[in-house]
Design an enzyme around this catalytic site. Sequence first.
Site, short mmCIF file in Angstrom:
data_model
loop_
_atom_site.label_atom_id
_atom_site.label_comp_id
_atom_site.label_asym_id
_atom_site.label_seq_id
_atom_site.Cartn_x
_atom_site.Cartn_y
_atom_site.Cartn_z
N ARG A 248 -20.18 77.72 30.87
CA ARG A 248 -20.61 77.37 29.51
C ARG A 248 -19.58 76.50 28.80
O ARG A 248 -19.88 75.81 27.83
CB ARG A 248 -20.85 78.66 28.71
CG ARG A 248 -21.71 78.45 27.48
CD ARG A 248 -22.15 79.76 26.86
NE ARG A 248 -21.01 80.60 26.57
CZ ARG A 248 -20.97 81.92 26.73
NH1 ARG A 248 -22.02 82.55 27.18
NH2 ARG A 248 -19.89 82.60 26.43
N ASP B 85 -24.50 62.29 9.62
CA ASP B 85 -25.39 62.18 10.78
C ASP B 85 -25.49 60.70 11.12
O ASP B 85 -26.04 59.91 10.36
CB ASP B 85 -26.76 62.79 10.43
CG ASP B 85 -27.71 62.80 11.63
OD1 ASP B 85 -27.60 61.90 12.49
OD2 ASP B 85 -28.58 63.69 11.70
N TYR C 6 -32.87 64.22 7.63
CA TYR C 6 -33.79 64.59 8.71
C TYR C 6 -34.38 65.97 8.38
O TYR C 6 -33.64 66.93 8.12
CB TYR C 6 -32.97 64.62 10.00
CG TYR C 6 -33.69 65.11 11.22
CD1 TYR C 6 -34.72 64.37 11.78
CD2 TYR C 6 -33.31 66.30 11.84
CE1 TYR C 6 -35.36 64.82 12.92
CE2 TYR C 6 -33.95 66.75 12.98
CZ TYR C 6 -34.98 66.01 13.51
OH TYR C 6 -35.61 66.45 14.64
N LYS D 185 -31.50 60.61 21.14
CA LYS D 185 -32.09 59.35 20.71
C LYS D 185 -31.51 58.20 21.54
O LYS D 185 -31.84 58.05 22.69
CB LYS D 185 -31.87 59.18 19.22
CG LYS D 185 -32.35 60.37 18.37
CD LYS D 185 -33.86 60.51 18.40
CE LYS D 185 -34.37 61.83 17.82
NZ LYS D 185 -33.99 62.14 16.47
C1 PLP Z 1 -33.82 63.53 16.05
C2 PLP Z 1 -32.77 63.70 15.03
C3 PLP Z 1 -32.01 64.86 14.98
C4 PLP Z 1 -32.27 66.03 15.90
O1 PLP Z 1 -32.13 65.75 17.24
P1 PLP Z 1 -32.86 66.64 18.36
O2 PLP Z 1 -32.10 66.35 19.59
O3 PLP Z 1 -34.28 66.21 18.38
O4 PLP Z 1 -32.71 68.07 17.93
C5 PLP Z 1 -31.02 64.93 14.03
N1 PLP Z 1 -30.79 63.93 13.18
C6 PLP Z 1 -31.50 62.80 13.20
C7 PLP Z 1 -31.19 61.72 12.22
C8 PLP Z 1 -32.52 62.64 14.13
O5 PLP Z 1 -33.25 61.52 14.13
#
Ligand code: PLP
Length: 385
Positions: free
Chosen positions: A49, A174, A102, A199
């Site tokens: 882990r 973020d 988000y 993403k």
């Molecule tokens: C998609 C997204 C997240 C979350 O990511 P996941 O891997 O889908 O949990 C967080 N912040 C932003 C800006 C996003 O577009």
Amino acid sequence: MTRKPRTRLIHKREGGRIHPTVNPPVERGSTLLLDTSDELYGAGKTYGRMGLSVHRELEAALRDLEDAQAVQLTSSGLTACALAIASITRSGDHIVAQDSLYGPTRRFCERRLKAMGVETSFFPPRDFEALEAALTPKTRAVFLETPGSLTFECPDLLRIVEFAKARNVRVVVDNTWSAGVFLQPLTLGVDVSVQALTKYVGGHSDAFGGAVMSGDPSTARLIERTAQDWGLSASPDDAALLLRGLRTLHTRLDHHQEQASTLADWLAVRSEVELILHPARPDHPDHEIWARDFSGSSGLFSAVLKPTSETGLAAFFDGLELFGLGFSWGGFESLAIPARNLRRLPGDWSGASGGELVRFHVGLEDIEDLKDDLARAFERLVRAD
Ligand SMILES: *Cc1c(COP(=O)(O)O)cnc(C)c1O
């Protein structure tokens, strides 16, 4: 000579070349067999882990990308956002968060964080005075996302960092939209940068992951300990896919940037479109802030349509052939969604008159084919309206 970021991202090898393959081996392992009983309780890695070779390589590449001291990997972007906030707050604290966050991150603040005794106040990202007014003696952190989800407003990072630093408040950003290629928040004084690796870093819509990146040892320790306490980790298979994506990140983003900018220009002059929300365009209200802090733009932006009937809108979306109807983004493929249930409407600040907001992710297909798909969607809309 210091090599350029895109070269380093391709050639970064943390462990040196220990295997004859270009990529690190994907070890699937929970138990790690150690040589001596002392090592079982030593300071080194003693359990799967804590991460294996592929995690080490991914962490090293991300450290370089975002100029971070430490990287904590998680199983998803949402876990990374939650970990970042929960690590630096405790019961009785207060945080201030941008109201265009988000959605699931916002829900984490409103439900789980609240249940842990931490209150959240939300502020409109373009309203510095509202942020100032929301601060209390208990405020420990400001959580930002730039540009913010769906409406693409950019908070004034430099001003917020300066204000927060003077009050001993940490700033978390973020940074998923820029993928760490077009913005390095830690170099601007931000304390924690978070990415949904799901993403652009992954880039192929086939893996989940998150990263919490910090610029100083005390913040890094808080994050690492919280991740350990919660047992957070990323699977080696996902980490391998994310590392593979990372090697082509710059090249893909160059193309996403060019395609999105071309498509935004094309949409902007169409009679069915009222407004484009893309911070790299000079007509965006936060263009100057974006131009000061970012070195480029990615493939995600929104358009506000002129008011239409519901049947017109359904006809627009439901016959799309290349733009997929689906959440998430950052993959090689184009996507479009109607943005519903928004907390902040572009009409609040942009003067838009309340038509549907459509979020586009512009993929790597031929741009003429993408325009053609949308041209036919507009024809259907006009016919059905
Ligand atoms: C998609 C997204 C997240 C979350 O990511 P996941 O891997 O889908 O949990 C967080 N912040 C932003 C800006 C996003 O577009």
